[in-house]
Design an enzyme around this catalytic site. Structure first.
Site, mmCIF file in Angstrom:
data_model
loop_
_atom_site.group_PDB
_atom_site.id
_atom_site.type_symbol
_atom_site.label_atom_id
_atom_site.label_comp_id
_atom_site.label_asym_id
_atom_site.label_seq_id
_atom_site.Cartn_x
_atom_site.Cartn_y
_atom_site.Cartn_z
ATOM 1 N N LYS A 73 -50.091 25.017 -67.748
ATOM 2 C CA LYS A 73 -49.823 23.653 -68.220
ATOM 3 C C LYS A 73 -49.056 22.849 -67.176
ATOM 4 C CE LYS A 73 -47.462 23.638 -71.971
ATOM 5 N NZ LYS A 73 -46.091 23.461 -71.439
ATOM 6 N N ARG A 96 -39.782 19.337 -67.161
ATOM 7 C CA ARG A 96 -38.457 19.861 -67.475
ATOM 8 C C ARG A 96 -37.899 20.675 -66.306
ATOM 9 N NH1 ARG A 96 -39.340 23.330 -72.708
ATOM 10 N NH2 ARG A 96 -41.227 23.861 -71.591
ATOM 11 N N LYS A 107 -40.375 34.956 -66.482
ATOM 12 C CA LYS A 107 -41.209 33.929 -65.856
ATOM 13 C C LYS A 107 -41.169 33.956 -64.334
ATOM 14 C CE LYS A 107 -41.203 29.766 -67.682
ATOM 15 N NZ LYS A 107 -40.744 28.531 -68.349
ATOM 16 N N ALA A 275 -38.327 24.838 -76.336
ATOM 17 C CA ALA A 275 -39.470 24.284 -77.065
ATOM 18 C C ALA A 275 -39.606 24.886 -78.464
ATOM 19 C CB ALA A 275 -40.751 24.500 -76.270
ATOM 20 N N PHE A 383 -59.929 29.528 -62.870
ATOM 21 C CA PHE A 383 -59.541 30.793 -62.246
ATOM 22 C C PHE A 383 -60.737 31.292 -61.436
ATOM 23 C CE2 PHE A 383 -56.032 30.507 -65.009
ATOM 24 C CZ PHE A 383 -55.093 31.493 -64.716
ATOM 25 N N TRP A 411 -55.239 24.302 -58.715
ATOM 26 C CA TRP A 411 -54.473 25.474 -58.259
ATOM 27 C C TRP A 411 -54.956 25.893 -56.871
ATOM 28 C CZ3 TRP A 411 -55.843 30.487 -56.878
ATOM 29 C CH2 TRP A 411 -54.787 31.400 -56.758
#
Length: 558
Positions: A73, A96, A107, A275, A383, A411
């Site tokens: 995202k 954020r 992460k 969130a 991908f 990406w």
């Protein structure tokens, strides 16, 4: 084919001095408060000076429910921002800030990925400009002042069994979830049970992200309920006389941070409320400032659209008077296959039937977002293992839902790979097709707001809440809090409260375990299922791999 890691790509970035990035948005050098050469805060006086300008188009990037397959995202948010600039639009990105806890937990970083990243990557994922430290300090100052007030006579007659203000730390530490404070005798105060939450779960964080200016910030801080008396009447932060000092600590943190993408386009990175337990969006002040400086602003909301987009619309847009022109829902072929029952280890093999079987999760998110009166585009985040047949299956499904899916290869290729997506999003935004409205009115009863979200967004049959919870909601209504929106705290992995139920489940209930009043932030939190406000580290935390190499560069962030 070997691909470079995110941090390798970020380290090779040809960054421009932050003054040049500010120049793109017309921010004078004197109104940039630099933190080194590649990041700066924007002065409040400059923000005040642009309020009479026209407002740009707001584009929200949201996603399907997160899966271990990865959706991307933030990567898509950055890629779309770069794509808009590539096709000649004046665009900025708003995301954020990253929390240290998850970075060292699972992460390992949060600033996009591949060739769609925001830099400086290491600083953004570590201490950045100190905003989270300021929030931690302000929050814990209030905690210290509450205990100090009780120690010196307790003039406010606080019931020490009903102190609801816990402490915070920006780290995953399960040992601190529940603690006993003030042990060690008379000199240390009155022993009581308390605990720690992670900084991003602090109401101070939510307030910083919803406040319009320093005056509004102090008002909201003062409105926070920190404890109750024996007669159950609330004690506010302003009763403790903490709101002024807290505002002083937050003065600089309130100013938005400006950085850049790999392609030297402007990015605002400011605030980071949980969130789950909060509304999961970057700050109102960053978003509204960006909208005065750019023609298109691409922002994101946390987790899937059932949490992030719903709260963005019902809380942030309602409170800040914002109206999105277009919403992009991010999906991947891999995630569709996982929703269709394929194990993570088998995601590399073509399986068109599994893609089709997993698409109803995407379909429900599309339908939900459209119910807010906003047009939807699906970004299929590419991908390298995706096949043409699998991508086509997603496109065909989305077309049957009355929307369109566009393959985006940001990406791998940066803005070159997102130009098609950017072109279509700009067309929709420029067409002014949106007729945005939240899905419930302010005057609706609090329980009915919870019920509306559970049934209309999650597709639950009912909400389960005992009389204690229902009576608490009625009490808050009687005290004048009935107009507040509700903030649903539930798992991000499913429409239900069971993280294992993927796809688009039906025939379930939503149990509300607890409700909390965030009177300063301006919402009521409904906690559904098991939600942790202080995460723990996994068996093998990312921290084990994060280190400095022989050149003094950070390794292990990804």
């Amino acid at each position: 084919m070997a691909f470079k890691t995110d941090i390798q790509i970020a380290r090779e970035a040809q960054k421009k001095p932050i003054q040049m990035i500010g120049e793109k948005l017309g921010i004078p050098e004197a109104d940039l408060l630099p933190y080194g050469h590649d990041k700066a805060k924007i002065s409040q006086s400059f923000i005040n000076s642009v309020q009479d300008r026209a407002t740009g188009k707001l584009i929200l990037v949201t996603a399907i429910n997160p899966t271990p397959a990865g959706e991307g995202k933030t990567t898509t948010t950055v890629g779309l921002g770069d794509g808009l600039n590539r096709i000649g639009k004046k665009a900025a990105v708003c995301i954020r800030e990253a929390s240290l806890g998850p970075n060292f937990g699972m992460k390992g970083g949060a600033a996009g990925g591949g060739y769609a990243q925001i830099v400086p990557m290491e600083e953004m994922n570590l201490h950045f400009t100190g905003d989270f430290h300021a929030i931690t300090s302000a929050h814990n100052l209030l905690a210290a002042m509450i205990d100090n007030h009780i120690y010196w006579g307790n003039d406010l007659e606080i019931d020490i069994r009903r102190v609801v203000w816990r402490r915070v730390l920006d780290m995953n530490d399960r040992a601190l979830r529940q603690i006993t404070a003030s042990l060690g005798g008379v000199a240390n105060g009155f022993p009581r049970e308390t605990g720690f939450d992670i900084t991003v779960a602090s109401e101070v964080m939510a307030i910083l992200c919803l406040a319009r200016d320093l005056k509004d910030l102090q008002q909201r801080l003062g409105d926070m309920i920190v404890a109750y008396r024996r007669d159950k009447s609330p004690v506010f932060a302003r009763d403790i006389k903490a709101d002024g000092a807290m505002t002083v600590l937050l003065k600089d943190a309130m100013q938005p941070n400006l950085v850049q993408t790999l392609e030297n386009n402007p990015a605002f990175v400011h605030g980071g409320p949980f969130a789950n337990i909060a509304h999961g969006c970057n700050s109102v002040i960053a978003t509204t400032t960006a909208l005065k400086l750019a023609d298109y602003v691409v922002t994101e909301a946390g987790f899937g659209a059932d949490l992030g987009a719903e709260k963005f619309m019902n809380i942030k847009c309602r409170k800040a008077g914002l109206s999105p022109a277009c919403v992009v829902v991010v999906a991947t072929v891999r995630a569709m296959k996982m929703n269709g029952g394929v194990a993570k280890a088998d995601l590399g093999a073509e399986n068109v039937e599994a893609v089709k079987k997993g698409c109803p999760n995407l379909g429900r998110h599309i339908e939900n977002v459209k119910s807010f009166g906003v047009p939807v585009v699906v970004a299929v985040n590419h991908f390298v293992t995706d096949t043409e047949a699998e991508v086509q299956a997603v496109k065909d499904y989305v077309a049957a839902q009355g929307s369109e899916a566009i393959l985006s290869r940001h990406w791998e290729l940066g803005s070159e790979g997102s130009a098609d997506l950017a072109t279509r999003v700009a067309e929709i935004a420029d067409a002014d097709m949106a007729n945005f409205a939240p899905i419930y009115p302010d005057e609706m009863k609090l329980f009915d707001k919870i019920d509306t979200i559970a049934k209309r967004i999650y597709r639950a049959d009912e909400v389960l809440a005992d009389s204690k919870i229902r009576n608490q909601l009625k009490e808050w209504e009687a005290q004048g809090y009935g107009h507040l929106p509700v903030c649903m705290a539930k798992t991000q992995y499913s429409f239900t409260t069971d993280p294992e139920r993927r796809g688009a489940p039906t025939g379930f209930s939503v149990p509300v375990r607890e409700v909390r009043l965030s009177a300063g932030a301006g919402f009521v939190v409904a906690i559904c299922g098991e939600i942790m406000t202080m995460p723990g580290l996994p068996r093998v935390p990312s921290a084990e791999s994060i280190k400095l190499n022989v050149d003094g560069d950070v390794e292990g962030l990804f």
